[in-house]
Design a protein around this motif. Structure first.
Motif, PDB file in Angstrom:
ATOM      1  N   UNK A  88       0.827  -1.217   0.000  1.00  0.00           N
ATOM      2  CA  UNK A  88       0.000   0.000   0.000  1.00  0.00           C
ATOM      3  C   UNK A  88       0.861   1.266   0.000  1.00  0.00           C
ATOM      4  N   UNK A  89       1.866   1.282   0.877  1.00  0.00           N
ATOM      5  CA  UNK A  89       2.608   2.520   1.136  1.00  0.00           C
ATOM      6  C   UNK A  89       3.332   3.038  -0.086  1.00  0.00           C
ATOM      7  N   UNK A  90       3.858   2.131  -0.887  1.00  0.00           N
ATOM      8  CA  UNK A  90       4.585   2.502  -2.092  1.00  0.00           C
ATOM      9  C   UNK A  90       3.735   2.317  -3.339  1.00  0.00           C
ATOM     10  N   UNK A  91       2.489   1.858  -3.136  1.00  0.00           N
ATOM     11  CA  UNK A  91       1.506   1.724  -4.223  1.00  0.00           C
ATOM     12  C   UNK A  91       2.083   0.887  -5.363  1.00  0.00           C
ATOM     13  N   UNK A  92       2.590  -0.307  -4.989  1.00  0.00           N
ATOM     14  CA  UNK A  92       3.249  -1.125  -6.009  1.00  0.00           C
ATOM     15  C   UNK A  92       3.165  -2.606  -5.659  1.00  0.00           C
ATOM     16  N   UNK A  93       3.510  -3.428  -6.650  1.00  0.00           N
ATOM     17  CA  UNK A  93       3.664  -4.873  -6.475  1.00  0.00           C
ATOM     18  C   UNK A  93       5.143  -5.190  -6.654  1.00  0.00           C
ATOM     19  N   UNK A  94       5.688  -5.966  -5.739  1.00  0.00           N
ATOM     20  CA  UNK A  94       7.117  -6.280  -5.809  1.00  0.00           C
ATOM     21  C   UNK A  94       7.345  -7.788  -5.733  1.00  0.00           C
ATOM     22  N   UNK A  95       8.535  -8.168  -6.175  1.00  0.00           N
ATOM     23  CA  UNK A  95       8.996  -9.548  -6.021  1.00  0.00           C
ATOM     24  C   UNK A  95      10.273  -9.520  -5.195  1.00  0.00           C
ATOM     25  N   UNK A  96      10.352 -10.380  -4.205  1.00  0.00           N
ATOM     26  CA  UNK A  96      11.579 -10.516  -3.423  1.00  0.00           C
ATOM     27  C   UNK A  96      12.399 -11.629  -4.053  1.00  0.00           C
ATOM     28  N   UNK A  97      13.553 -11.265  -4.595  1.00  0.00           N
ATOM     29  CA  UNK A  97      14.412 -12.247  -5.270  1.00  0.00           C
ATOM     30  C   UNK A  97      15.043 -13.187  -4.246  1.00  0.00           C
ATOM     31  N   UNK A  98      15.613 -14.275  -4.720  1.00  0.00           N
ATOM     32  CA  UNK A  98      16.166 -15.262  -3.808  1.00  0.00           C
ATOM     33  C   UNK A  98      17.368 -14.714  -3.042  1.00  0.00           C
TER      34      UNK A  98
END
Ligand code: MG
Length: 298
Positions: A88-98
């Motif tokens: 919500x805070x950054x208004x984005x979808x992210x992926x956490x890499x390995x």
């Protein structure tokens, strides 16, 4: 006292009368986004107002996975097991890499900022589908109060090209998402605008290539509304509700309920055989063992 309410006899074979709805941890403010990591033997979930992602394991209980979390909400894992998160805070979808680094999957559409991505699923072709209602920018409780720039859409991000398309644009506030086991259907919870007369229901779409068609009402949860939804291997839909978790047959009939003493936000299957249902419910996380297997992958 029973933990279950049986509306169709088949539900009696889905639950076990002696398996409790057990509170695993409590003391949070609004928990959401449970996701199971079988390889690490842990559950991750968001405590949104406290701006953190927490980890639960049977041996260690609760530890902090990430804080601040950018007011993360829903999570899933992609086909390679990586964590995909709505923030919500950054208004984005992210992926956490390995290796722990963060890749931004989506933060804008046609030059305008997303609202506050809420929940996300990954299809077997690697495409990422996420809902973008406005809840996280309406107040400062679950993010930062901000202007809304886009309608509350459902988006698809292509796995190869990264191209982003709005696949549902006629919803009120799209929320939880789940594909049927064969991925021929996509279920989308719509929780509507708060304190409005918006319909609150689960819609079902036919998946046609990279897009969707149809979108009729599949089921209306009562009491409360569907926030988070998951599907088992036989195509039954499990949904959050105000009084617990409801199990709905592929034809839309209510089969039964798991009664939970707090308002449920979301659920996920986990455990050794994906036969345990982890439940995030307002201030607590609960777990119940079922005679069912979650269809979610990996
Ligand atoms: Mg949600």
């Amino acid at each position: 006292m029973s933990f279950f309410e049986i509306h169709d006899p088949v539900f009696g074979s889905y639950v076990m009368g002696n398996a409790p709805v057990k509170q695993l941890a409590t003391g949070f403010d609004w928990v959401e986004g449970p996701v199971w990591f079988g390889d690490a033997g842990c559950l991750l979930f968001s405590d949104i107002p406290n701006n953190r992602i927490l980890r639960w394991t049977p041996d260690s209980g609760i530890t902090t996975y990430r804080a601040p979390s950018n007011y993360a909400n829903g999570h899933t894992r992609d086909r390679e097991g990586r964590l995909v998160s709505c923030e919500h805070g950054t208004r984005r979808v992210t992926r956490t890499e390995l290796d722990g680094s963060i890749t931004v999957i989506a933060d804008s559409f046609q030059g305008k900022r997303l609202n506050s991505p809420n929940d996300v699923v990954v299809k077997s072709d690697g495409s990422i589908w996420f809902s973008d209602p406005h809840y996280g920018i309406k107040t400062n409780y679950e993010g930062y109060a901000s202007e809304q720039e886009l309608p509350c859409n459902l988006y698809r991000v292509d796995a190869v090209s990264g191209e982003m398309t709005a696949v549902v644009t006629d919803g009120n506030c799209p929320n939880g998402l789940a594909f049927s086991p064969d991925e021929s259907k996509l279920y989308m919870a719509d929780t509507g605008r708060m304190f409005s007369d918006d319909p609150q229901h689960i819609r079902v779409f036919d998946v046609i290539g990279d897009g969707l068609s149809g979108g009729e009402v599949f089921h209306t949860i009562d009491p409360g509304c569907a926030d988070g939804i998951r599907v088992d291997t036989d195509g039954n839909l499990w949904s959050s509700a105000a009084d617990g978790v409801h199990c709905i047959a592929p034809d839309g009939r209510l089969l039964g309920k798991i009664l939970v003493p707090e308002l449920v936000s979301n659920i996920c299957f986990g455990g050794r055989a994906k036969h345990e249902l982890y439940i995030t419910a307002t201030t607590s996380v609960y777990r119940v063992t079922l005679n069912r297997v979650g269809a979610q992958r990996p």
